[in-house]
Structure formats: C-alpha cells, structure tokens
Design an enzyme around this catalytic site. Structure first.
Site, PDB file in Angstrom:
ATOM      1  N   LYS A   1       0.465  -1.591  -0.004  1.00 42.82           N
ATOM      2  CA  LYS A   1      -0.056   0.234  -0.243  1.00 42.82           C
ATOM      3  C   LYS A   1       0.828   0.977  -0.063  1.00 42.82           C
ATOM      4  O   LYS A   1       1.932   1.240   0.878  1.00 42.82           O
ATOM      5  CB  LYS A   1      -1.161  -0.075   1.297  1.00 42.82           C
ATOM      6  CG  LYS A   1      -2.005   1.602   1.365  1.00 42.82           C
ATOM      7  CD  LYS A   1      -3.091   1.398   2.124  1.00 42.82           C
ATOM      8  CE  LYS A   1      -1.839   2.600   3.327  1.00 42.82           C
ATOM      9  NZ  LYS A   1      -1.919   4.030   2.323  1.00 42.82           N
TER      10      LYS A   1
ATOM     11  N   GLU B   1       9.537   1.635  10.587  1.00 46.86           N
ATOM     12  CA  GLU B   1      11.000   2.695   9.813  1.00 46.86           C
ATOM     13  C   GLU B   1      10.247   3.707  10.063  1.00 46.86           C
ATOM     14  O   GLU B   1       9.107   4.619   9.583  1.00 46.86           O
ATOM     15  CB  GLU B   1      10.964   2.384   8.076  1.00 46.86           C
ATOM     16  CG  GLU B   1      12.054   0.692   7.988  1.00 46.86           C
ATOM     17  CD  GLU B   1      12.196   0.646   6.999  1.00 46.86           C
ATOM     18  OE1 GLU B   1      12.064  -0.251   6.323  1.00 46.86           O
ATOM     19  OE2 GLU B   1      13.250   2.235   6.387  1.00 46.86           O
TER      20      GLU B   1
ATOM     21  N   CYS C   1      13.439  11.564   6.362  1.00 47.74           N
ATOM     22  CA  CYS C   1      13.510  10.469   7.209  1.00 47.74           C
ATOM     23  C   CYS C   1      14.857  11.101   8.294  1.00 47.74           C
ATOM     24  O   CYS C   1      15.198  11.269   9.237  1.00 47.74           O
ATOM     25  CB  CYS C   1      13.007   9.161   7.656  1.00 47.74           C
ATOM     26  SG  CYS C   1      14.249   7.887   6.891  1.00 47.74           S
TER      27      CYS C   1
ATOM     28  N   GLU D   1      10.517  15.976  15.358  1.00 42.04           N
ATOM     29  CA  GLU D   1      10.038  16.425  13.730  1.00 42.04           C
ATOM     30  C   GLU D   1       9.739  17.364  13.364  1.00 42.04           C
ATOM     31  O   GLU D   1       8.519  17.153  13.058  1.00 42.04           O
ATOM     32  CB  GLU D   1      10.139  14.395  13.235  1.00 42.04           C
ATOM     33  CG  GLU D   1      10.409  14.590  11.793  1.00 42.04           C
ATOM     34  CD  GLU D   1      10.376  13.324  11.763  1.00 42.04           C
ATOM     35  OE1 GLU D   1       8.827  12.681  11.471  1.00 42.04           O
ATOM     36  OE2 GLU D   1      11.082  12.629  10.831  1.00 42.04           O
TER      37      GLU D   1
HETATM   38  P1  NAD Z   1       2.138   8.385   8.136  1.00 43.12           P
HETATM   39  O1  NAD Z   1       2.595   8.286   8.924  1.00 43.12           O
HETATM   40  O2  NAD Z   1       1.483   9.799   7.936  1.00 43.12           O
HETATM   41  O3  NAD Z   1       1.879   7.210   7.058  1.00 43.12           O
HETATM   42  C1  NAD Z   1       2.707   6.343   6.245  1.00 43.12           C
HETATM   43  C2  NAD Z   1       1.416   5.382   5.835  1.00 43.12           C
HETATM   44  O4  NAD Z   1       0.787   4.778   6.843  1.00 43.12           O
HETATM   45  C3  NAD Z   1       0.918   5.633   4.717  1.00 43.12           C
HETATM   46  O5  NAD Z   1       0.287   5.136   3.451  1.00 43.12           O
HETATM   47  C4  NAD Z   1      -0.913   6.020   5.106  1.00 43.12           C
HETATM   48  O6  NAD Z   1      -1.587   5.872   4.099  1.00 43.12           O
HETATM   49  C5  NAD Z   1      -0.590   4.974   6.336  1.00 43.12           C
HETATM   50  N1  NAD Z   1      -1.341   5.106   7.358  1.00 43.12           N
HETATM   51  C6  NAD Z   1      -2.025   6.267   7.944  1.00 43.12           C
HETATM   52  N2  NAD Z   1      -2.953   5.757   9.407  1.00 43.12           N
HETATM   53  C7  NAD Z   1      -3.001   4.670   9.563  1.00 43.12           C
HETATM   54  C8  NAD Z   1      -2.522   4.384  10.616  1.00 43.12           C
HETATM   55  N3  NAD Z   1      -3.902   4.249  11.778  1.00 43.12           N
HETATM   56  N4  NAD Z   1      -2.559   2.814  10.548  1.00 43.12           N
HETATM   57  C9  NAD Z   1      -2.027   2.440   9.013  1.00 43.12           C
HETATM   58  N5  NAD Z   1      -1.454   2.758   8.087  1.00 43.12           N
HETATM   59  C10 NAD Z   1      -1.911   4.123   8.168  1.00 43.12           C
HETATM   60  O7  NAD Z   1       3.715   9.281   7.553  1.00 43.12           O
HETATM   61  P2  NAD Z   1       3.464   9.828   6.334  1.00 43.12           P
HETATM   62  O8  NAD Z   1       3.126  10.919   6.268  1.00 43.12           O
HETATM   63  O9  NAD Z   1       2.965   9.577   5.069  1.00 43.12           O
HETATM   64  O10 NAD Z   1       5.542  10.012   6.371  1.00 43.12           O
HETATM   65  C11 NAD Z   1       6.266  10.912   7.355  1.00 43.12           C
HETATM   66  C12 NAD Z   1       6.933   9.790   7.578  1.00 43.12           C
HETATM   67  O11 NAD Z   1       7.837   8.954   6.912  1.00 43.12           O
HETATM   68  C13 NAD Z   1       7.991  11.237   8.299  1.00 43.12           C
HETATM   69  O12 NAD Z   1       7.669  11.021  10.066  1.00 43.12           O
HETATM   70  C14 NAD Z   1       9.558   9.745   7.943  1.00 43.12           C
HETATM   71  O13 NAD Z   1      10.130  10.381   9.383  1.00 43.12           O
HETATM   72  C15 NAD Z   1       9.237   8.921   8.237  1.00 43.12           C
HETATM   73  N6  NAD Z   1       9.263   8.448   7.334  1.00 43.12           N
HETATM   74  C16 NAD Z   1      10.550   6.991   7.847  1.00 43.12           C
HETATM   75  C17 NAD Z   1      11.381   6.743   7.006  1.00 43.12           C
HETATM   76  C18 NAD Z   1      12.784   4.998   7.606  1.00 43.12           C
HETATM   77  O14 NAD Z   1      12.927   4.675   7.100  1.00 43.12           O
HETATM   78  N7  NAD Z   1      12.655   5.827   8.851  1.00 43.12           N
HETATM   79  C19 NAD Z   1      11.374   6.692   5.263  1.00 43.12           C
HETATM   80  C20 NAD Z   1      10.864   7.999   5.342  1.00 43.12           C
HETATM   81  C21 NAD Z   1      10.054   8.362   5.801  1.00 43.12           C
END
Ligand code: NAD
Length: 491
Positions: free
Chosen positions: A186, A260, A294, A393
């Site tokens: 997804k 992650e 990230c 962050e």
């Molecule tokens: P997010 O947590 O809002 O969403 C990530 C994914 O989770 C999306 O596909 C979203 O649809 C889904 N999602 C949202 N709520 C959910 C729930 N309750 N249950 C299951 N799935 C759910 O994050 P974002 O805004 O898409 O991405 C930014 C974040 O990702 C930042 O915090 C960044 O640091 C992190 N990130 C981490 C890494 C890493 O490798 N550590 C890499 C890139 C981004």
C-alpha cells in the site's frame, strides 16, 4: 493503458500508470477515488482507485494462494526476474522519475537520482536471491549435525510513506520477493503514481500474478491491512505516531513488524571542521526533498568556537538555494501538501515564540512562489534543547542550531531526543570522530558527509522512536526470511 497528461512546461506527454488496484492479474477499478495533487500548482492532475475492506481480503487471499508456487521457483529464477525488472526500470527511468517528481513536488534531478538507486537496489537483491543461505553448526557430541534453513515468511504486507516512493517500493518488495515471499503493497495516498508505475514494470518483467499486489487508499486501508490475521509479516514506513498504532493492531495477531519511523538527526560540527565544506553540506541538509526525509540532518550541534562563523556561512549557503517546480532547474521544490506546509509553518512560529533566533527564512511563502506549498529554507540559532524545534520531527526545510562547549556536551546534545535514526560528525581529527561514533545513539553515522548512497549494501537500522528493522543492505534479505534450526542424529 493509463491516461496521458500533458506537461506543458516540458512540452512532453507523460503516461499515467493504470489507476486501479492490482490484485493477482486483475486491475480493479473501484467507485472510490483518490485525487492526486501537483504541489506546485495545487491542482488535481490524476485520480486513482481506492480500496475497500473486501479488496484487502481479496488481495490477501490471492497473495496467499500465489506464495507456495513462488517460493518453489528456483532462487536463481527469482533473481533473474528481479534483474529484468531493473532493466525495465532503466528503460523507463524518465517516466518513473517524472511521476515521482510531479507527485511529490521534488526537482526532477532528485527523482532521477532516486530511480538510479532503485535500479541498483533491484540488482543487489537480484544477486542476493540465490546467495542467502543458512549455516552448518558444529556439534559437541559425535554423531549429530545441526544446520539452519532460511525460509520465506509468507505473505508480507507493506504500508509506506510518500517522500521517496520508488525507493521504498524497491527496497522492501525487492528483498521480500527475492526471498520467496508474496507482497501486498500500500503506497501512500499522497504519492502513489511512481510505485504504481514501478509495479506495472514488475508485471512486464515476469513477476507472476499474485506475487505483488497493490492496494491504494489512506489510513483506513492501512488499518485494515495492519490488523489483518491473514498476513505473516508487516513492513511500515511512516510517522512515529502511526507506527505505534500499526504495532498495536498487528500485535493482536502476533505478526512480526518492521517499523521505520521519524527522525531528528544531528550534524555535530567540531571546532576543527573545514568550515566551507561543512557549511555547504550541513547548511543544505534540509534542502534535499525540502527536508522531507526521515534522515534529514535537521539539527546542527556546533562547537562554540566556530558556531557564529558556521551560522553565517550556512545563511549565505541557504540564500543561494534555487526554489522552483519539479520541471524547473530548481534545487528545492514545494512541500508535498497544504497539510505538510501548514505543519511546518506551525513549527517555525513555535520556534520564534520559544525564543530561538530566526536567521533566515520564515513561515511566509517565498516571494517568487505565491502559488504552491512552498516554504523558504529556514534556519534558527539560539535553539535550546527543550524547544519543540529541537525535539520534534518537522519534516520540512528547517534547520535548528544548538551550541555546545566540548565533545562530551556535543554527544549528549546529539542523543537528547526521542529519535535514533542517523547522525553526522564534521572534523579533521579522526580520533575525535571515532570517539563520537562510539557514543552516538543512531543507526547510521557519517563523518564529513551527510550519508552516502554510493556505499553498496550499507544496512539501515534505526533506534529508539525511529523504529526497529533491518533494511536496505543484505540484512533486508534476513528481515524477510525465517530461520529453521534442524538437528539430525546419525549415530
Ligand atoms: P504517515 O504515518 O502519515 O503515513 C504512512 C503510511 O501509513 C501511509 O501509507 C498512510 O496511508 C498509512 N497510515 C496512516 N494512518 C494509518 C493507521 N492508523 N494504520 C495503518 N496505516 C496508516 O507518514 P507520512 O506522512 O506518509 O510519512 C512521513 C513520515 O514517514 C515521517 O515521520 C518520516 O520520518 C517517516 N519516514 C521514515 C523513514 C524511515 O526509513 N525511517 C523513511 C521515510 C519516511
């Protein structure tokens, strides 16, 4: 075939990927729609289908049915298919880069670089497919032998963030299918186009139906997938808050998770650092992807002796950043959405209210960009450890500079957040660097660079609230395999 949209600025047409879910061989178009917005124009330029709970169940059933056959294929065959996938990505790299650039709003040059890394990663895991083996163990007792077998986990669900969408897709699906798993993927609802295109190429490369399935949609689809009993492993990339919810949902079914999450990574600048090089790199740490990485080194921990000169050099550096749309010769684009822009503006205002000094940038849009989700590169100094801009962050182009008196204080300040993702150290003295490397509580540490994609197979693990996982290098293969310990008595 997907629709073709015109990109007037570049004078070319770009094909959109097929907008449906991928479930086995079926391209499922549902009545629900997700609108895809161009962060530069703020206009909707594409629509894709969104999944409902029945689609989640169907994808799991299809992935389950396909898994034994895929695991029985020889690892060399699986590797050959992955290699063919990489070849098609190379053939269509401009298509993929254009989709990622426009969907996320990043400069095309950055998206091209990412697609190059995708090709390398797919080739890395293509090569690893038939080299991932267990071990033979010595026995203390004659007449016994012991060994381990590595077996695929089964059906792997993946819920991903939007910021580097092609990298996530290759970095997680690559090792999972190389190891004989099937996948339900997804992508983020914010930027699903490049992953959709990438999986279209996987099908063309010969990945059999049901091995890679794609669900589109937002948190509701992610929740349904994370809480499903039908999966054997769950990979999540996203924010720490969502990660905690995902862990809670999967824990009810005792599903192993690879998590992650976010970061607040520091650059530690010692008093003997080469100031010009350091400012050119550390100052631009939040320019790449407009700080939406990230591992963005969004904090600078500077020795008092060089802090003032460093801040001034970084201010001059940030003044040269070219801001613009994905198709312009820009170095930094807009943020991905209005929500993300507003969140970043909120942090900038909070920093000012808390008493940090705004050196450059600020919460208003750059003058040249009245439309689009733009925020100027921003730097604060006089930041103290308890401020939100030092602890949380921001995921935007905002640098926070803290001043320390010695290396001990630098290590303590670097570690004083809930996160443990990455860190960098800037010095001419490798002895001091080594001592700091040992003390930094981060999964990746770089010296005199912000990180390095050119190091082949560099693993990526994180700590504390940045998550727990084995990713990117060979260790990613192990994340998607289970070890079975075997003993034989042949006396
Ligand atoms: P997010 O947590 O809002 O969403 C990530 C994914 O989770 C999306 O596909 C979203 O649809 C889904 N999602 C949202 N709520 C959910 C729930 N309750 N249950 C299951 N799935 C759910 O994050 P974002 O805004 O898409 O991405 C930014 C974040 O990702 C930042 O915090 C960044 O640091 C992190 N990130 C981490 C890494 C890493 O490798 N550590 C890499 C890139 C981004």
């Amino acid at each position: 075939m997907g629709d073709v949209v015109s990109l007037p600025e570049s004078g070319t047409d770009v094909r959109l990927p097929q907008p449906g879910l991928l479930i086995g061989e079926e391209r499922r178009v549902t009545p629900q729609r997700l609108e895809i917005v161009d962060p530069d124009t703020t206009e909707v330029f594409a629509e894709v289908a969104a999944a409902v709970p029945d689609d989640v169940a169907d994808a799991i059933a299809v992935a389950r049915a396909a898994q034994p056959g895929w695991a029985r294929r020889s690892p060399t065959d699986r590797g050959a298919i992955l290699w063919e996938w990489s070849r098609l990505v190379e053939r269509d790299s401009e298509w993929l880069a254009t989709l990622e650039a426009r969907d996320v709003g990043k400069p095309l040059a950055d998206a091209r670089r990412n697609v190059g890394i995708v090709i390398d990663r797919l080739r890395y895991f293509a090569g690893a497919a038939d080299k991932s083996t267990g071990v033979t163990l010595p026995s203390a007792d004659e007449g016994h032998v012991g060994y381990t077998l590595l077996e695929p986990r089964g059906v792997c669900a993946m819920i991903m963030a939007w910021n580097v969408p092609t990298l996530f897709a290759a970095g997680s699906v690559g090792p999972a299918i190389a190891a004989g798993n099937t996948v339900i993927y997804k992508p983020s609802e914010v930027a699903p186009l490049a992953p959709l295109a990438l999986f279209e190429l996987a099908v063309e490369a010969g990945v059999p139906p049901g091995v890679v399935n794609v669900l589109l949609g937002g948190p509701d689809v992610g929740q349904a997938l994370a809480g499903s009993r039908g999966i054997d492993h769950l990979s999540f990339v996203g924010s720490t808050a969502t990660g905690a919810d995902v862990i809670a949902r999967s824990s009810r079914n005792i599903v192993p998770v690879k998590i992650e999450l976010g970061g607040k990574s520091p650059s530690v600048v010692l008093d003997d650092a080469d100031l010009a090089t350091t400012a050119a790199n550390v100052g631009r740490a939040v320019v790449d992807n407009a700080g939406q990485n990230c591992n963005a080194m969004s904090r600078v921990i500077a020795h008092r002796g060089i802090a003032a000169d460093l801040v001034e050099a970084m201010r001059e550096e940030l003044a040269t950043v070219r801001i613009g749309a994905w198709h312009e010769a820009a170095e930094m684009g807009p943020l991905v959405s209005a929500r993300q822009r507003d969140r970043v503006r909120g942090y900038i205002e909070a920093g000012q209210q808390a008493g940090a000094r705004l050196v450059t940038g600020g919460s208003s849009a750059p003058d040249s960009r009245p439309v689009g989700y733009y925020v100027s590169p921003t730097m604060f100094d006089r930041v103290t450890p308890e401020m939100a801009i030092a602890q949380e962050e921001i995921f935007g182009p905002v640098l926070a500079v803290q001043v320390v008196d010695d290396d001990d204080a630098a290590a303590a300040a670097a570690n004083a957040t809930p996160f443990g993702l990455a860190a960098s150290v800037w010095t001419r003295d490798l002895s001091r660097a080594h001592r700091l490397i040992a003390r930094l509580d981060a999964g990746q540490v770089s010296v005199n660079e912000l990180g390095n994609w050119a190091i082949i197979g560099l693993p990526f693990e994180t700590r504390k609230h940045s998550g727990f996982h084995k990713a990117v290098g060979y260790e990613a293969m192990l994340e998607y395999q289970r070890s079975k310990a075997v003993t034989i008595n042949f006396r």
